[in-house]
Scaffold this motif. Structure first.
Motif, mmCIF file in Angstrom:
data_model
loop_
_atom_site.group_PDB
_atom_site.id
_atom_site.type_symbol
_atom_site.label_atom_id
_atom_site.label_comp_id
_atom_site.label_asym_id
_atom_site.label_seq_id
_atom_site.Cartn_x
_atom_site.Cartn_y
_atom_site.Cartn_z
ATOM 1 N N GLY A 160 62.906 31.972 60.929
ATOM 2 C CA GLY A 160 61.961 31.594 61.964
ATOM 3 C C GLY A 160 62.744 31.301 63.228
ATOM 4 O O GLY A 160 63.490 32.142 63.728
ATOM 5 N N ASP A 163 49.822 34.834 62.487
ATOM 6 C CA ASP A 163 50.590 33.637 62.168
ATOM 7 C C ASP A 163 49.625 32.455 62.071
ATOM 8 O O ASP A 163 49.239 31.879 63.086
ATOM 9 N N GLN A 168 49.847 39.378 65.356
ATOM 10 C CA GLN A 168 51.202 39.911 65.430
ATOM 11 C C GLN A 168 51.128 41.424 65.608
ATOM 12 O O GLN A 168 50.197 42.075 65.133
ATOM 13 N N LYS A 227 55.044 38.777 60.668
ATOM 14 C CA LYS A 227 54.433 37.607 60.053
ATOM 15 C C LYS A 227 53.026 37.978 59.620
ATOM 16 O O LYS A 227 52.309 38.686 60.329
ATOM 17 N N THR A 228 52.638 37.521 58.451
ATOM 18 C CA THR A 228 51.297 37.781 57.941
ATOM 19 C C THR A 228 50.708 36.485 57.393
ATOM 20 O O THR A 228 51.385 35.458 57.309
ATOM 21 N N ASN A 229 49.454 36.575 56.970
ATOM 22 C CA ASN A 229 48.793 35.419 56.363
ATOM 23 C C ASN A 229 48.950 35.424 54.844
ATOM 24 O O ASN A 229 48.204 34.738 54.145
ATOM 25 N N SER A 246 55.276 28.549 53.438
ATOM 26 C CA SER A 246 55.894 29.490 52.510
ATOM 27 C C SER A 246 56.254 28.774 51.218
ATOM 28 O O SER A 246 56.727 27.632 51.233
#
Length: 678
Positions: free
Chosen positions: A524, A356, A364, A437-439, A473
């Motif tokens: 979220g 994150d 994560q 969650k990713t980058n 995002s």
């Protein structure tokens, strides 16, 4: 293009190869072995038993335990596994034991071929302290350094000779990289503490806690040169730019390096050749340099005596398979006929992580429920169209806490850099990545950022960037509203299809529809409600110009003001992922009733991720200040400090050193001053 021609007089032909590693690099090596007709052997920990690299191998051998120290760093267990499987070669990949000279020698002593350089080369270049002295003698420009441990840790050349004028300083692990065991020091009073933390991280990640300290150049680029050492001399396969980094870990890598003067490019290649020939190097290696943009000067950083994570971009522009060449060198084949032409086009790679970015790149863990990237090609050595994916996981696999959080490397090639940037950004934006969650959003935004497109990035740029903006995002309010409606409709259709009674009644039907249905979601940590009417047709009082054209549990088509869009909906328990041309929206169904047992006391400090507690720095009853470290955790080979959110008193401390905790577990409770005084 480069044509690889090997002689037929092989000193030793490899038949079975064990990869002393895991994840995507193990799969990468197995892929070349299959093409060469070499049988493959995987080793795996308890946690990795069901991972794709184990399934990819012809033979798999279990190493009991989970941590690297119990498994992948156990040289004796790895060699024993090779003997049991009848492997006549070991490929170390990168990380773990890949740059451990003692392991390389033990492999050779066991009569097994080592896919890598001579142990003496690893030893000479493995110490970043000694390698700088060696390179300086060979005529390669180097930065000076202060010794942080070992015989020269004090006195002349030791860290105790550093002064304020030397700041900032960089503490680095001598035996590894990837940001582990690396700390920036801007205050001399904190130097000793940062060295201790770096030593601990280095020992955990590489089995060697040796660190050193060097001047920290804040306006530089990271340029590295790929070499392949052979009996006929060192072959140079151009350079790569790895300047986009976060916490000293590479994020974007590309080849060739953009905006580099040609004379400097040629000088870098020649310096790398000198470095390899100074130690009579054999096999794949990378010579890393820090390039001072303002002065147009470069300095030797280190030589990685192994294959690099970012090697695919070099393979793409030169049309070679570096793993195949590693094996050829280990077999004693001559590469004298290799002709290195000019690099063709431009290749870019990004590292997709389960992390994150908006919370200091917090790792994560958990199940990646869906992982699909469009346009994947299988011809990984000759990437000309589509996307190359070097992945350690597939849909449904677990991202654990014992190892690095990288999910995959995504690589594209194009005729020019601008096209490569655009294609890679589009591939990532259109990928389906659910469950964690990713980058991904950060990567998409970086690839489109003027700093990257203008090739003005430096190694410190990302650390000083506004991550809240860069990692945001791309989904806007309208996209969220439409995706939310699609998700609500899909859930209603799913409930109707699975109803055990009156299943023919339209979803959401009411005789007297005085009020709309409401589906509550979490986006979220934020509440998000969708209001809708069911019955014979779906409508929403909040989206009056939107029509539901078709509805199913996995696909919904909406039309707004004459614009029609398809929404693909993936349901996984309470989690709902919606994909459309508007982007990915991750929703979680909000429970109608809150279980009181799940609530925590005010002032509770929660574990940010699963991991182990390695240090407790307070006790119940202690008075603490805001920001004071209370608990140190280790997860995914990095240390994370949990600090007091405000001044107060520690009233609960529910963990001890060595405790394994889940994400969200209460570690401690700090009662604020005004409450504790009552």
């Amino acid at each position: 293009m480069t044509t690889l021609v090997r002689s037929q007089d092989s000193a030793r032909q490899i038949g079975t190869l064990l990869v002393a590693n895991r994840g995507e690099i193990a799969r990468r090596v197995f892929r070349t072995c299959r093409e060469l007709g070499i049988q493959t052997v995987a080793i795996h920990s308890d946690a990795d038993a069901n991972m794709p690299f184990v399934r990819d191998a012809d033979v798999a051998i279990h190493l009991p335990g989970n941590t690297p120290a119990e498994t992948y760093l156990r040289a004796d267990l790895v060699i024993e596994a090779a003997k049991r499987a009848g492997a006549d070669a070991i490929h170390p990949g990168y990380g773990f034991l890949s740059e451990n000279a003692a392991f390389a020698q033990a492999v050779r002593d066991a009569g097994i071929a080592w896919i890598g350089p001579d142990p003496s080369s690893i030893e000479r270049m493995g110490s970043k302290i000694e390698s700088k002295k060696l390179m300086e003698a060979a005529g390669v420009p180097v930065l000076g350094n202060f010794v942080a441990s070992g015989d020269e840790a004090s006195g002349h050349g030791g860290v105790d000779t550093a002064t304020v004028e030397d700041l900032p300083l960089l503490v680095k692990a001598s035996a590894g990289g990837g940001g582990r065991g690396m700390r920036i020091v801007r205050d001399l009073d904190k130097l000793a503490d940062e060295i201790a933390i770096a030593q601990s991280e280095a020992a955990s990640a590489f089995g060697d806690g040796t660190v050193f300290v060097e001047p920290y150049i804040q306006s530089g680029r990271h340029i590295e040169v790929q070499v392949m050492g052979t009996v006929d001399g060192a072959i140079v396969f151009g350079e790569r730019d790895c300047s986009v980094q976060r916490r000293h870990q590479k994020v974007i890598e590309e080849a060739p390096a953009p905006a580099l003067p040609q004379a400097t490019r040629e000088a870098l290649h020649e310096a790398a050749r000198k470095a390899a020939e100074a130690i009579d190097y054999r096999g794949a290696g990378t010579v890393e340099f820090l390039y001072d943009v303002q002065k147009d000067r470069f300095y030797f950083l280190e030589m990685n005596t192994r294959l690099q994570v970012e090697h695919p971009v070099t393979e793409a522009i030169f049309g070679v398979d570096l793993v195949a060449m590693q094996i050829a060198v280990a077999e004693g084949r001559s590469l004298a006929n290799v002709q290195v032409g000019e690099p063709r086009g431009h290749a870019i790679e990004v590292r997709l992580y389960a992390e994150d970015p908006s919370h200091n790149y917090q790792p994560q863990s958990g199940r990646i429920t869906r992982f699909e990237v469009p346009g994947i090609v299988s011809e990984f050595e000759t990437l000309r169209h589509g996307v190359r994916l070097d992945s350690g996981v597939d849909s449904g696999d677990e991202i654990g806490t014992f190892y690095d959080a990288m999910i995959a490397k995504v690589i594209v090639w194009a005729d020019n850099r601008d096209e490569a940037l655009r294609r890679l950004a589009a591939a990532l934006a259109n990928a389906e990545i659910h469950g964690l969650k990713t980058n991904r959003d950060l990567l998409v935004n970086l690839l489109r950022d003027p700093v990257v497109t203008g090739a003005t990035m430096e190694t410190t740029w990302l650390d000083g960037a506004d991550l809240a903006q860069l990692g945001a995002s791309p989904v806007d309010a309208d996209a969220l509203a439409l995706s939310g409606l699609a998700a609500s409709v899909a859930l209603a259709e799913y409930a109707r299809a699975h109803s055990t009674y009156q299943s023919r009644i339209p979803a959401g039907f009411r005789n007297v529809p005085s009020q709309p249905q409401t589906t509550g979601f979490l986006v979220g940590d934020e509440d998000f409600d969708v209001r809708w009417y069911g019955g014979r047709a779906y409508t929403s009082p909040d989206l009056t110009t939107t029509k539901v054209i078709s509805a199913a549990a996995d696909a919904v088509v909406l039309e707004t003001d004459g614009v029609r869009r398809a929404f693909v909906v993936h349901l996984d328990g309470a989690h709902v992922d919606v994909e459309s041309a508007l982007g990915h929206v991750a929703l979680k169904r909000r429970p109608r009733f809150i279980d009181p047992a799940t609530q925590v006391a005010v002032g509770s400090l929660l574990a940010p991720m699963p991991g182990s507690v390695i240090s407790i720095r307070a006790a119940v009853g202690d008075r603490v200040e805001e920001g004071q470290p209370l608990v140190v955790m280790e997860a995914m080979k990095m240390q994370h400090t949990i600090a007091a959110p405000y001044a107060g008193t520690v009233t609960e401390l529910d963990v001890r050193e060595g405790s394994q905790v889940d994400a969200g577990a209460v570690l401690a409770v700090v009662t604020p001053d005004e409450e504790s005084a009552e």
